[in-house]
Motif scaffolding. Structure first.
Motif, PDB file in Angstrom:
ATOM      1  N   ASP A   1     -26.238  72.036  28.561  1.00 19.42           N
ATOM      2  CA  ASP A   1     -24.947  71.384  28.317  1.00 19.42           C
ATOM      3  C   ASP A   1     -23.954  72.356  27.694  1.00 19.42           C
ATOM      4  OD1 ASP A   1     -25.897  68.983  29.286  1.00 19.42           O
ATOM      5  OD2 ASP A   1     -25.996  67.986  27.334  1.00 19.42           O
ATOM      6  N   SER A   2     -24.416  73.115  26.697  1.00 15.70           N
ATOM      7  CA  SER A   2     -23.494  74.002  25.973  1.00 15.70           C
ATOM      8  C   SER A   2     -22.975  75.119  26.877  1.00 15.70           C
ATOM      9  CB  SER A   2     -24.145  74.575  24.720  1.00 15.70           C
ATOM     10  OG  SER A   2     -25.256  75.376  25.048  1.00 15.70           O
ATOM     11  N   VAL A   3     -23.833  75.673  27.717  1.00 21.47           N
ATOM     12  CA  VAL A   3     -23.385  76.736  28.636  1.00 21.47           C
ATOM     13  C   VAL A   3     -22.362  76.184  29.617  1.00 21.47           C
ATOM     14  CG1 VAL A   3     -24.142  78.237  30.537  1.00 21.47           C
ATOM     15  CG2 VAL A   3     -25.440  78.170  28.407  1.00 21.47           C
ATOM     16  N   LEU A   4     -22.668  75.035  30.223  1.00 18.62           N
ATOM     17  CA  LEU A   4     -21.729  74.445  31.181  1.00 18.62           C
ATOM     18  C   LEU A   4     -20.420  74.079  30.496  1.00 18.62           C
ATOM     19  CD1 LEU A   4     -21.006  73.501  33.988  1.00 18.62           C
ATOM     20  CD2 LEU A   4     -22.192  71.331  33.487  1.00 18.62           C
ATOM     21  N   SER A   5     -20.514  73.532  29.294  1.00 17.89           N
ATOM     22  CA  SER A   5     -19.317  73.146  28.552  1.00 17.89           C
ATOM     23  C   SER A   5     -18.406  74.346  28.298  1.00 17.89           C
ATOM     24  CB  SER A   5     -19.714  72.492  27.233  1.00 17.89           C
ATOM     25  OG  SER A   5     -18.577  72.098  26.514  1.00 17.89           O
ATOM     26  N   LYS A   6     -18.989  75.481  27.932  1.00 18.11           N
ATOM     27  CA  LYS A   6     -18.188  76.689  27.692  1.00 18.11           C
ATOM     28  C   LYS A   6     -17.498  77.158  28.968  1.00 18.11           C
ATOM     29  CE  LYS A   6     -20.897  78.341  23.803  1.00 18.11           C
ATOM     30  NZ  LYS A   6     -21.812  79.350  23.292  1.00 18.11           N
ATOM     31  N   HIS A   7     -18.222  77.138  30.087  1.00 21.82           N
ATOM     32  CA  HIS A   7     -17.624  77.549  31.358  1.00 21.82           C
ATOM     33  C   HIS A   7     -16.511  76.591  31.777  1.00 21.82           C
ATOM     34  CE1 HIS A   7     -20.252  80.875  31.998  1.00 21.82           C
ATOM     35  NE2 HIS A   7     -21.338  80.137  32.167  1.00 21.82           N
ATOM     36  N   VAL A   8     -16.782  75.304  31.650  1.00 26.63           N
ATOM     37  CA  VAL A   8     -15.765  74.304  32.014  1.00 26.63           C
ATOM     38  C   VAL A   8     -14.538  74.481  31.132  1.00 26.63           C
ATOM     39  CG1 VAL A   8     -15.217  71.831  31.992  1.00 26.63           C
ATOM     40  CG2 VAL A   8     -17.362  72.621  33.022  1.00 26.63           C
ATOM     41  N   SER A   9     -14.719  74.643  29.841  1.00 28.51           N
ATOM     42  CA  SER A   9     -13.588  74.808  28.921  1.00 28.51           C
ATOM     43  C   SER A   9     -12.740  76.019  29.278  1.00 28.51           C
ATOM     44  CB  SER A   9     -14.074  74.937  27.477  1.00 28.51           C
ATOM     45  OG  SER A   9     -14.638  73.736  27.040  1.00 28.51           O
ATOM     46  N   ALA A  10     -13.384  77.144  29.571  1.00 34.51           N
ATOM     47  CA  ALA A  10     -12.643  78.362  29.933  1.00 34.51           C
ATOM     48  C   ALA A  10     -11.845  78.151  31.207  1.00 34.51           C
ATOM     49  CB  ALA A  10     -13.604  79.534  30.099  1.00 34.51           C
ATOM     50  N   LEU A  11     -12.430  77.460  32.181  1.00 37.10           N
ATOM     51  CA  LEU A  11     -11.741  77.239  33.456  1.00 37.10           C
ATOM     52  C   LEU A  11     -10.657  76.163  33.340  1.00 37.10           C
ATOM     53  CD1 LEU A  11     -14.854  77.610  35.768  1.00 37.10           C
ATOM     54  CD2 LEU A  11     -12.928  79.205  35.582  1.00 37.10           C
ATOM     55  N   VAL A  12     -10.854  75.200  32.452  1.00 36.37           N
ATOM     56  CA  VAL A  12      -9.798  74.207  32.174  1.00 36.37           C
ATOM     57  C   VAL A  12      -8.619  74.909  31.504  1.00 36.37           C
ATOM     58  CG1 VAL A  12      -9.188  72.227  30.723  1.00 36.37           C
ATOM     59  CG2 VAL A  12     -11.262  72.150  32.116  1.00 36.37           C
ATOM     60  N   ASP A  13      -8.919  75.761  30.519  1.00 37.21           N
ATOM     61  CA  ASP A  13      -7.864  76.497  29.814  1.00 37.21           C
ATOM     62  C   ASP A  13      -7.050  77.365  30.768  1.00 37.21           C
ATOM     63  OD1 ASP A  13      -8.685  75.355  27.444  1.00 37.21           O
ATOM     64  OD2 ASP A  13      -9.698  77.153  26.693  1.00 37.21           O
ATOM     65  N   ALA A  14      -7.695  77.890  31.804  1.00 36.44           N
ATOM     66  CA  ALA A  14      -7.008  78.734  32.790  1.00 36.44           C
ATOM     67  C   ALA A  14      -6.256  77.909  33.828  1.00 36.44           C
ATOM     68  CB  ALA A  14      -8.024  79.633  33.495  1.00 36.44           C
ATOM     69  N   GLY A  15      -6.467  76.598  33.819  1.00 34.61           N
ATOM     70  CA  GLY A  15      -5.807  75.738  34.795  1.00 34.61           C
ATOM     71  C   GLY A  15      -6.545  75.634  36.120  1.00 34.61           C
ATOM     72  N   TYR A  16      -7.786  76.121  36.159  1.00 37.00           N
ATOM     73  CA  TYR A  16      -8.567  76.091  37.397  1.00 37.00           C
ATOM     74  C   TYR A  16      -9.335  74.782  37.575  1.00 37.00           C
ATOM     75  CZ  TYR A  16      -7.909  81.160  38.037  1.00 37.00           C
ATOM     76  OH  TYR A  16      -7.391  82.412  38.231  1.00 37.00           O
ATOM     77  N   LEU A  17      -9.642  74.114  36.467  1.00 37.19           N
ATOM     78  CA  LEU A  17     -10.359  72.842  36.509  1.00 37.19           C
ATOM     79  C   LEU A  17      -9.611  71.797  35.707  1.00 37.19           C
ATOM     80  CD1 LEU A  17     -14.109  73.797  35.742  1.00 37.19           C
ATOM     81  CD2 LEU A  17     -12.986  73.639  37.963  1.00 37.19           C
ATOM     82  N   HIS A  18      -9.890  70.542  36.030  1.00 37.39           N
ATOM     83  CA  HIS A  18      -9.445  69.435  35.182  1.00 37.39           C
ATOM     84  C   HIS A  18     -10.702  68.652  34.817  1.00 37.39           C
ATOM     85  CE1 HIS A  18     -10.062  66.261  38.224  1.00 37.39           C
ATOM     86  NE2 HIS A  18      -9.674  67.177  39.096  1.00 37.39           N
ATOM     87  N   SER A  19     -10.656  67.976  33.699  1.00 37.54           N
ATOM     88  CA  SER A  19     -11.792  67.129  33.318  1.00 37.54           C
ATOM     89  C   SER A  19     -11.242  65.826  32.758  1.00 37.54           C
ATOM     90  CB  SER A  19     -12.696  67.828  32.299  1.00 37.54           C
ATOM     91  OG  SER A  19     -12.039  67.974  31.072  1.00 37.54           O
ATOM     92  N   ARG A  20     -12.047  64.791  32.924  1.00 39.16           N
ATOM     93  CA  ARG A  20     -11.673  63.494  32.384  1.00 39.16           C
ATOM     94  C   ARG A  20     -12.919  62.782  31.909  1.00 39.16           C
ATOM     95  NH1 ARG A  20     -12.787  59.188  35.736  1.00 39.16           N
ATOM     96  NH2 ARG A  20     -13.358  59.766  37.859  1.00 39.16           N
ATOM     97  N   LYS A  21     -12.762  61.987  30.868  1.00 38.73           N
ATOM     98  CA  LYS A  21     -13.864  61.194  30.325  1.00 38.73           C
ATOM     99  C   LYS A  21     -13.823  59.825  30.986  1.00 38.73           C
ATOM    100  CE  LYS A  21     -14.826  64.175  26.950  1.00 38.73           C
ATOM    101  NZ  LYS A  21     -16.003  64.970  26.921  1.00 38.73           N
ATOM    102  N   GLY A  22     -14.987  59.240  31.159  1.00 38.66           N
ATOM    103  CA  GLY A  22     -15.056  57.914  31.737  1.00 38.66           C
ATOM    104  C   GLY A  22     -16.401  57.281  31.463  1.00 38.66           C
ATOM    105  N   VAL A  23     -16.617  56.123  32.050  1.00 38.79           N
ATOM    106  CA  VAL A  23     -17.879  55.406  31.922  1.00 38.79           C
ATOM    107  C   VAL A  23     -18.443  55.227  33.322  1.00 38.79           C
ATOM    108  CG1 VAL A  23     -18.988  53.264  31.175  1.00 38.79           C
ATOM    109  CG2 VAL A  23     -17.096  54.208  29.855  1.00 38.79           C
ATOM    110  N   HIS A  24     -19.715  55.576  33.473  1.00 33.90           N
ATOM    111  CA  HIS A  24     -20.387  55.442  34.758  1.00 33.90           C
ATOM    112  C   HIS A  24     -21.780  54.895  34.499  1.00 33.90           C
ATOM    113  CE1 HIS A  24     -21.572  56.145  38.832  1.00 33.90           C
ATOM    114  NE2 HIS A  24     -22.471  57.070  38.515  1.00 33.90           N
ATOM    115  N   GLY A  25     -22.106  53.775  35.132  1.00 34.63           N
ATOM    116  CA  GLY A  25     -23.416  53.180  34.906  1.00 34.63           C
ATOM    117  C   GLY A  25     -23.633  52.756  33.470  1.00 34.63           C
ATOM    118  N   GLY A  26     -22.560  52.379  32.778  1.00 36.63           N
ATOM    119  CA  GLY A  26     -22.661  51.926  31.403  1.00 36.63           C
ATOM    120  C   GLY A  26     -22.754  53.026  30.361  1.00 36.63           C
TER     121      GLY A  26
END
Length: 95
Positions: A39-64
């Motif tokens: 989780d921590s490795v993926l989170s760091k990669h996602v954060s870096a790519l979000v900061d660069a504008g390459y990814l977007h992320s959103r929180k939600g509920v799936h399957g409760g």
């Protein structure tokens, strides 16, 4: 000439953006499993790519349960296409 993008050149990040290129977005847990990272490795990669504008992320509920969804932005898709084109040019130079 556009060159290699150092932000997405790292193997895990390249695999992440390549995986996302085929879908509108994916659940964090699915990406973690596909990339076989913590989780921590993926989170760091996602954060870096979000900061660069390459990814977007959103929180939600799936399957409760709470989850995070991640997807490529238009800039991220463009960066991936440019990076792949640069890799192809390098491959073409090999005899």
């Amino acid at each position: 000439m556009v060159g290699l993008d150092p932000l997405i050149h790292a193997p895990a990040r390249l695999q992440l953006v390549t995986t996302l290129s085929g879908v509108s977005e994916a659940e964090f847990a699915t990406l973690r499993t596909a990339l076989d990272v913590s989780d921590s490795v993926l989170s760091k990669h996602v954060s870096a790519l979000v900061d660069a504008g390459y990814l977007h992320s959103r929180k939600g509920v799936h399957g409760g349960r709470r989850t995070t969804w991640v997807g490529l932005t238009d800039d991220g898709r463009r960066a991936l296409r440019d990076h792949v084109a640069a890799v192809r040019r390098l491959i073409d130079m090999v005899d």
